[in-house]
Every structure is written in structure tokens, then in C-alpha cells.
Design a protein around this motif. Sequence first.
Motif, PDB file in Angstrom:
ATOM      1  N   LEU A 149       0.777  -1.146  -0.043  1.00 18.12           N
ATOM      2  CA  LEU A 149       0.172   0.003  -0.167  1.00 18.12           C
ATOM      3  C   LEU A 149       0.767   1.216  -0.009  1.00 18.12           C
ATOM      4  O   LEU A 149       2.062   1.313   0.643  1.00 18.12           O
ATOM      5  CB  LEU A 149      -0.850   0.058   1.391  1.00 18.12           C
ATOM      6  CG  LEU A 149      -1.955   0.790   1.215  1.00 18.12           C
ATOM      7  CD1 LEU A 149      -3.075   0.455   0.315  1.00 18.12           C
ATOM      8  CD2 LEU A 149      -2.669   0.693   2.627  1.00 18.12           C
ATOM      9  N   ALA A 150       0.486   2.096  -0.736  1.00 20.33           N
ATOM     10  CA  ALA A 150       1.627   3.344  -0.829  1.00 20.33           C
ATOM     11  C   ALA A 150       0.687   4.514  -0.675  1.00 20.33           C
ATOM     12  O   ALA A 150      -0.010   5.045  -1.598  1.00 20.33           O
ATOM     13  CB  ALA A 150       2.016   3.533  -2.238  1.00 20.33           C
ATOM     14  N   PRO A 151       0.531   4.947   0.608  1.00 18.78           N
ATOM     15  CA  PRO A 151      -0.242   6.149   1.000  1.00 18.78           C
ATOM     16  C   PRO A 151       0.486   7.614   0.626  1.00 18.78           C
ATOM     17  O   PRO A 151       1.529   7.388   0.352  1.00 18.78           O
ATOM     18  CB  PRO A 151      -0.545   6.224   2.298  1.00 18.78           C
ATOM     19  CG  PRO A 151      -0.055   4.819   2.848  1.00 18.78           C
ATOM     20  CD  PRO A 151       0.808   4.316   1.753  1.00 18.78           C
ATOM     21  N   GLY A 152      -0.389   8.517   0.251  1.00 19.62           N
ATOM     22  CA  GLY A 152       0.192  10.027   0.189  1.00 19.62           C
ATOM     23  C   GLY A 152       0.206  10.384   1.632  1.00 19.62           C
ATOM     24  O   GLY A 152       0.477   9.780   2.617  1.00 19.62           O
ATOM     25  N   PHE A 153      -0.118  11.725   1.293  1.00 19.50           N
ATOM     26  CA  PHE A 153       0.108  12.379   2.877  1.00 19.50           C
ATOM     27  C   PHE A 153      -1.274  12.167   3.547  1.00 19.50           C
ATOM     28  O   PHE A 153      -2.474  12.542   2.972  1.00 19.50           O
ATOM     29  CB  PHE A 153       0.222  13.773   2.604  1.00 19.50           C
ATOM     30  CG  PHE A 153       1.707  14.315   2.132  1.00 19.50           C
ATOM     31  CD1 PHE A 153       2.730  14.541   3.178  1.00 19.50           C
ATOM     32  CD2 PHE A 153       2.013  14.272   0.855  1.00 19.50           C
ATOM     33  CE1 PHE A 153       3.846  14.686   2.527  1.00 19.50           C
ATOM     34  CE2 PHE A 153       3.352  14.520   0.370  1.00 19.50           C
ATOM     35  CZ  PHE A 153       4.305  14.652   1.372  1.00 19.50           C
ATOM     36  N   VAL A 165       4.533  18.979   9.687  1.00 24.33           N
ATOM     37  CA  VAL A 165       4.343  19.547   8.386  1.00 24.33           C
ATOM     38  C   VAL A 165       4.163  21.093   8.579  1.00 24.33           C
ATOM     39  O   VAL A 165       2.971  21.439   8.825  1.00 24.33           O
ATOM     40  CB  VAL A 165       3.754  18.892   7.379  1.00 24.33           C
ATOM     41  CG1 VAL A 165       3.749  19.601   5.925  1.00 24.33           C
ATOM     42  CG2 VAL A 165       4.220  17.281   7.202  1.00 24.33           C
ATOM     43  N   PRO A 166       5.219  21.863   8.020  1.00 22.40           N
ATOM     44  CA  PRO A 166       4.762  23.322   8.237  1.00 22.40           C
ATOM     45  C   PRO A 166       3.573  23.848   7.281  1.00 22.40           C
ATOM     46  O   PRO A 166       3.127  23.123   6.146  1.00 22.40           O
ATOM     47  CB  PRO A 166       6.121  24.041   7.938  1.00 22.40           C
ATOM     48  CG  PRO A 166       7.090  22.853   7.876  1.00 22.40           C
ATOM     49  CD  PRO A 166       6.320  21.696   7.475  1.00 22.40           C
ATOM     50  N   GLU A 167       2.932  24.862   7.882  1.00 20.25           N
ATOM     51  CA  GLU A 167       1.584  25.133   7.100  1.00 20.25           C
ATOM     52  C   GLU A 167       2.060  25.600   5.470  1.00 20.25           C
ATOM     53  O   GLU A 167       1.135  25.300   4.738  1.00 20.25           O
ATOM     54  CB  GLU A 167       1.067  26.455   7.714  1.00 20.25           C
ATOM     55  CG  GLU A 167      -0.487  26.808   7.442  1.00 20.25           C
ATOM     56  CD  GLU A 167      -1.152  25.691   7.354  1.00 20.25           C
ATOM     57  OE1 GLU A 167      -1.412  24.655   8.297  1.00 20.25           O
ATOM     58  OE2 GLU A 167      -2.299  25.441   6.296  1.00 20.25           O
ATOM     59  N   LYS A 168       3.167  26.059   5.262  1.00 14.95           N
ATOM     60  CA  LYS A 168       3.379  26.466   4.056  1.00 14.95           C
ATOM     61  C   LYS A 168       3.357  25.213   3.139  1.00 14.95           C
ATOM     62  O   LYS A 168       3.024  25.118   1.827  1.00 14.95           O
ATOM     63  CB  LYS A 168       4.681  27.145   3.853  1.00 14.95           C
ATOM     64  CG  LYS A 168       5.046  28.338   2.655  1.00 14.95           C
ATOM     65  CD  LYS A 168       5.990  28.771   2.636  1.00 14.95           C
ATOM     66  CE  LYS A 168       6.760  29.405   1.373  1.00 14.95           C
ATOM     67  NZ  LYS A 168       7.944  29.817   1.436  1.00 14.95           N
ATOM     68  N   ALA A 169       4.188  24.180   3.614  1.00 19.76           N
ATOM     69  CA  ALA A 169       4.446  22.947   2.995  1.00 19.76           C
ATOM     70  C   ALA A 169       3.151  22.205   2.632  1.00 19.76           C
ATOM     71  O   ALA A 169       2.647  21.575   1.892  1.00 19.76           O
ATOM     72  CB  ALA A 169       5.474  21.954   3.796  1.00 19.76           C
ATOM     73  N   ARG A 170       2.305  22.293   3.738  1.00 19.59           N
ATOM     74  CA  ARG A 170       1.071  21.686   3.837  1.00 19.59           C
ATOM     75  C   ARG A 170       0.072  22.270   2.626  1.00 19.59           C
ATOM     76  O   ARG A 170      -0.545  21.376   1.849  1.00 19.59           O
ATOM     77  CB  ARG A 170       0.491  21.946   5.083  1.00 19.59           C
ATOM     78  CG  ARG A 170      -0.961  21.139   5.420  1.00 19.59           C
ATOM     79  CD  ARG A 170      -1.302  21.354   6.773  1.00 19.59           C
ATOM     80  NE  ARG A 170      -0.500  20.546   7.813  1.00 19.59           N
ATOM     81  CZ  ARG A 170      -1.086  19.269   8.179  1.00 19.59           C
ATOM     82  NH1 ARG A 170      -2.270  18.734   7.648  1.00 19.59           N
ATOM     83  NH2 ARG A 170      -0.333  18.296   8.734  1.00 19.59           N
ATOM     84  N   GLN A 171       0.049  23.507   2.492  1.00 18.57           N
ATOM     85  CA  GLN A 171      -0.625  24.238   1.443  1.00 18.57           C
ATOM     86  C   GLN A 171      -0.181  23.765   0.219  1.00 18.57           C
ATOM     87  O   GLN A 171      -1.086  23.492  -0.780  1.00 18.57           O
ATOM     88  CB  GLN A 171      -0.392  25.709   1.637  1.00 18.57           C
ATOM     89  CG  GLN A 171      -1.258  26.187   2.666  1.00 18.57           C
ATOM     90  CD  GLN A 171      -3.066  25.693   2.971  1.00 18.57           C
ATOM     91  OE1 GLN A 171      -3.409  25.510   1.765  1.00 18.57           O
ATOM     92  NE2 GLN A 171      -3.190  25.656   3.883  1.00 18.57           N
ATOM     93  N   GLY A 199      -6.947  17.701  -3.101  1.00 18.95           N
ATOM     94  CA  GLY A 199      -6.953  18.863  -2.554  1.00 18.95           C
ATOM     95  C   GLY A 199      -6.651  19.099  -0.995  1.00 18.95           C
ATOM     96  O   GLY A 199      -6.964  19.957  -0.359  1.00 18.95           O
ATOM     97  N   ARG A 200      -6.521  17.672  -0.713  1.00 19.93           N
ATOM     98  CA  ARG A 200      -6.303  17.297   0.738  1.00 19.93           C
ATOM     99  C   ARG A 200      -5.680  16.539   1.092  1.00 19.93           C
ATOM    100  O   ARG A 200      -5.141  15.617   0.332  1.00 19.93           O
ATOM    101  CB  ARG A 200      -7.828  17.552   1.269  1.00 19.93           C
ATOM    102  CG  ARG A 200      -8.606  16.146   0.830  1.00 19.93           C
ATOM    103  CD  ARG A 200      -9.889  16.050   1.742  1.00 19.93           C
ATOM    104  NE  ARG A 200     -10.575  14.763   0.968  1.00 19.93           N
ATOM    105  CZ  ARG A 200     -10.361  13.478   1.377  1.00 19.93           C
ATOM    106  NH1 ARG A 200      -9.522  13.274   2.217  1.00 19.93           N
ATOM    107  NH2 ARG A 200     -11.150  12.460   0.798  1.00 19.93           N
ATOM    108  N   PHE A 201      -5.259  16.455   2.452  1.00 20.79           N
ATOM    109  CA  PHE A 201      -4.450  15.327   3.044  1.00 20.79           C
ATOM    110  C   PHE A 201      -5.528  14.060   3.198  1.00 20.79           C
ATOM    111  O   PHE A 201      -6.649  14.505   3.465  1.00 20.79           O
ATOM    112  CB  PHE A 201      -4.066  15.368   4.347  1.00 20.79           C
ATOM    113  CG  PHE A 201      -2.612  15.964   4.354  1.00 20.79           C
ATOM    114  CD1 PHE A 201      -2.251  16.894   3.324  1.00 20.79           C
ATOM    115  CD2 PHE A 201      -1.568  15.683   5.603  1.00 20.79           C
ATOM    116  CE1 PHE A 201      -0.914  17.499   3.729  1.00 20.79           C
ATOM    117  CE2 PHE A 201      -0.538  16.460   5.458  1.00 20.79           C
ATOM    118  CZ  PHE A 201      -0.131  17.400   4.495  1.00 20.79           C
ATOM    119  N   GLY A 202      -5.250  12.724   3.214  1.00 21.24           N
ATOM    120  CA  GLY A 202      -6.126  11.627   3.329  1.00 21.24           C
ATOM    121  C   GLY A 202      -6.277  11.577   4.968  1.00 21.24           C
ATOM    122  O   GLY A 202      -5.634  12.016   5.758  1.00 21.24           O
TER     123      GLY A 202
END
Length: 237
Positions: free
Chosen positions: A174-178, A187-193, A202-205
Motif C-alpha cells: 500500500l502506498a499512501p500519500g499524505f 509539516v509546516p503550514e506552507k508545505a501543507r498548502q 486537494g487535501r490530506f487523506g
Amino acid sequence: MVLVTGGSRGIGAAIVRRLAARGTGVGCGYHSSAERAAALVAELGPRVLPIRYELSSENSAADAVAATREHFGKLDALILNAGVWDGGLIERLDHDRWWRVVEHNVGSLSHITRAALPALRSSDRPSILLVSSVVGLIGHAGDTAYGSAKAAMVGFARSLAKEVGQDGIRVNVLAPGFVDTDMTSAVPEKARQRIHTETVLGRFGTADEIATAAVFLSEDATYCTGTVLNVDGGWSL
Ligand SMILES: NC(=O)c1ccc[n+]([C@@H]2O[C@H](COP(=O)([O-])OP(=O)(O)OC[C@H]3O[C@@H](n4cnc5c(N)ncnc54)[C@H](OP(=O)(O)O)[C@@H]3O)[C@@H](O)[C@H]2O)c1
């Protein structure tokens, strides 16, 4: 009856909940979160057995397998979800920290697989699922160690699938994303965006979205072996 490593938190805890809801007995591996594993037992009942497990220890792997088998009478599947993250640009990450990520995430596979194969051969629906990451497939700056480890898991799984297919044992990845868990909480807000923008959905899982796919590959996908399933909201497209 399934042994889930890293079952105390995040994606692993969501997998434990989904399996228990199906009535599957689960050995729930934890490392430092004994209270969280105990809370899962309180929530889900005796279908869940907390088991202390350390990724880097061969003895711990053998003990975890034996505890699951003894408690539930058999072992049908391994879900190797426990993992560690550390990272940074290659010139800023010293080799000891770099190697620890590879050793914990990949070296551990050899110990626990070897310990579990005899029990899995006695099951009528055996499988092994490795929780890797899309970072191992497409790369990510700051992740040469983690990306190396997660890519190696794919090679391990596909080679093992060819070794044990004759015993009916399926091996998948299984290869999840974020995903929103403790692992990504820093994860800093800028990287999260940036990641939100790069991700088609358009979002984290959520951990539960990953658990749904994990249970599918582990228990339902009886004609899948050597499969790598990306569950990443389209981040890798
Ligand atoms: N979150 C993401 O965005 C993401 C994306 C792709 C792939 N993944 C992968 O998915 C898996 C689960 O990630 P997560 O986000 O749920 O992680 P997490 O919230 O950080 O939880 C990590 C789990 O691994 C266990 N663990 C940590 N160190 C261990 C050790 N030395 N020995 C044994 N167990 C250990 C922890 O146990 P204790 O709490 O008991 O210490 C915990 O149950 C990992 O393999 C990770 O690489 C995560």
C-alpha cells in the motif's frame, strides 16, 4: 487473525478498528504507546491483543508472531505498518540518522517475515501487506532516506511474492500519500498548502481512508499479489 504492527496510533489504529469491526482477531503491535493500545482493547474488546514490538529486534518480531498465533490459534496475515520518519536535505542529515530510517523500515521486514512464514503457510488465506509510501515511488525533496526505504519495500514485496506464491501467500504493498497522523503533524503550514495544491483531491487523506484500502488488499483482494496500490488523492499523478 492478523498481526498489525504500529497498531497503536494513526493508520495502524484505523486498520485495527476496521479489522475488529469485521470480527477479525488482531494482534496490535505498539512500541511506546502502551496506553493507546490498552485504550483500543477497551474500545474494541478481546478481539484485540496488545503486543509490544520493536522494529529493529529479531526477537521482538518472533515474539509478536508467536503471541498472535498462541492467543488466536492461527495467523492469517501480517500488516507491516509500523514505520519511522526522519528527513532533511541530504547534506544536512548525518549518516547515522539516514541509515536508522532505512534499517528500521526495511531491515525489520526480514525479521518478521521469516518469523511469520511457517504460521502463514498453515492458513487457508494467507497474506502479507507492506505499508510503503508514494514518496518511495515518485520521490520527495528531503526524503532520500525515507524514499529509499519505502522504495525498497516494493522490491522486497515483489520478490517475496514470487517466492511464496506457490504456498498461496499473497504479498502486496500500500502506498499512501499524505495522511493526517502524528507523523505529518509537524509539516509546516506552507508545505501543507503546497501539498494540498499538488494533490488532485486537494487535501490530506484520513487514516481511515488508508485503512479501508489496507483491509481490501489484506483480506479481500484474493487475486492480487505483487500489487502496489497508491492511495494518495492523486498526489502522484
Ligand atoms: N502519515 C502519512 O502521511 C504516511 C504517508 C505514507 C506512508 N505512511 C506510512 O504509514 C505507516 C503508518 O504511519 P502513521 O502516519 O500512522 O505513523 P505514526 O502516527 O507516526 O505511527 C507510527 C506507528 O509506528 C509505531 N512505531 C514507531 N516506531 C516504532 C519502532 N521502533 N518499533 C515498532 N513500532 C514503532 C508507533 O508505535 P508507538 O506509538 O507505540 O510508539 C505507531 O504505532 C508508516 O509506515 C508510514 O511510513 C504514512
